[in-house]
Scaffold this motif. Sequence first.
Motif, short mmCIF file in Angstrom:
data_model
loop_
_atom_site.label_atom_id
_atom_site.label_comp_id
_atom_site.label_asym_id
_atom_site.label_seq_id
_atom_site.Cartn_x
_atom_site.Cartn_y
_atom_site.Cartn_z
N UNK A 234 0.70 -1.36 0.02
CA UNK A 234 0.15 0.30 0.02
C UNK A 234 1.14 1.26 0.19
N UNK A 235 1.94 0.98 0.27
CA UNK A 235 2.96 2.45 0.36
C UNK A 235 3.00 2.65 0.03
N UNK A 316 -13.04 -5.44 9.23
CA UNK A 316 -12.62 -4.22 9.54
C UNK A 316 -11.89 -3.62 8.50
N UNK A 317 -10.90 -2.55 8.93
CA UNK A 317 -10.59 -1.22 7.76
C UNK A 317 -9.59 -2.43 6.39
N UNK A 318 -9.78 -3.94 6.79
CA UNK A 318 -8.69 -4.49 5.92
C UNK A 318 -9.75 -4.51 4.79
N UNK A 319 -11.05 -5.28 5.63
CA UNK A 319 -12.09 -5.04 4.59
C UNK A 319 -12.65 -4.26 3.95
N UNK A 320 -12.45 -2.74 4.14
CA UNK A 320 -13.31 -1.41 3.42
C UNK A 320 -11.50 -0.91 3.21
N UNK A 321 -11.01 -1.49 3.17
CA UNK A 321 -9.66 -0.77 1.89
C UNK A 321 -9.77 -0.63 0.59
N UNK A 322 -8.98 -0.26 0.10
CA UNK A 322 -8.72 0.33 -1.32
C UNK A 322 -7.94 -0.47 -2.27
N UNK A 323 -6.56 -1.20 -1.09
CA UNK A 323 -5.41 -2.09 -1.42
C UNK A 323 -5.40 -3.12 -1.00
#
Length: 369
Positions: A234-235, A316-323
């Motif tokens: 992601x970075x 959580x965040x992983x499931x919502x992340x564009x990456x």
Amino acid sequence: MSKKQEEYIPKWIAWESTQRCNLNCVHCRCSSDMSAAEGDFNTAEAFKMIDDICEVSKPVLVLSGGEPLLRKDIFEIAQYGTDKGLRMCMATNGTLVTDAVCEKMKATDIKMVALSLDGSTAEIHDDFRKSLGAYAGVIRAAATLKRNGIPFLINSSFTKRNQQDVAATFKVAKGLGATAWYMFMIVPTGRGEEIMNELVSAEDYEEILAWHYEQEKHEDDILMRPTCAPHYYRIVPQMAKAEGVEFKRRSLTFSTGGGKGCIAAQTICLIDCFGNLKPCSYFHSSVGNVKQIPFKDLWFNSKVFNDLRDFSKYKGKCGECEFINVCGGCRARADAVYGDYMAEEPFCNYIPPRTQKRLEKEAAENAPK
């Protein structure tokens, strides 16, 4: 083999040939020492395991441990794997590497040796490995491998106790002539559970990965890859986009990542010294035993493996992340910290836009009326 199965083929398998080891490292995933289990694979059973793997693919097979050089038949097994068409590699702490061992490595066509170096000095490395002389051993091993023309890479693991030594450790690895340097951000399994409070913070984690990006961007002499650090993927696009550049990463010819972060159960797995199959080297629990259930059935049909391949199930965040498609978060770290391998990566401080909107909505709904 179905098209869906073809999408997930093992490219890299670590086999824990024994849990015995002559070191006592603070982070060891299988709590190795000289009194640890040898496992219950005899030579013929190791050959059978290789045969079963070959029914699915011809991956890199890493002879790991513990310390694999403590196993008397390790080169018989290496030869068998080579004869079957596998790309055989070995992961060792280096202290037992000699010219005679190198001759056996060459004779059995070991393609790559992975050495462990966790500090730029004996003081730092020996503290991490809890063994005086460990640093001298790995430095000597690198020189011995180089003298014998055997390519090697270096794995370096980091916690709070040695995180300030990242750049210096890389410099030593490069100076030793390593083909590649893999920076491991440890997962708290095995003996690593005892140093949970030493895990690198999310903020420092981000800073170290940013350093890696800058270093790798200009590095031509040695391949670099963060391991167990999926949010690097992601970075990299974030930082490259901010700079207005295209960043193309090089890799080893038998690279398993394909430009992706967590690849547990997708292209890699671990078989422990008792035959238990795990999505990666750092997962707590297994999905079954290859001595009892064919490797092919476990690889394609286990619930855990198929969960890890289904990004729609990530939480959580992983499931919502564009990456999510390039990162995925460390599944073993989520399992170790939250007891849920589908939970969000616990050491990532990035807030995806979808998460931010959700949090703002929840805050508004819970605000005093």
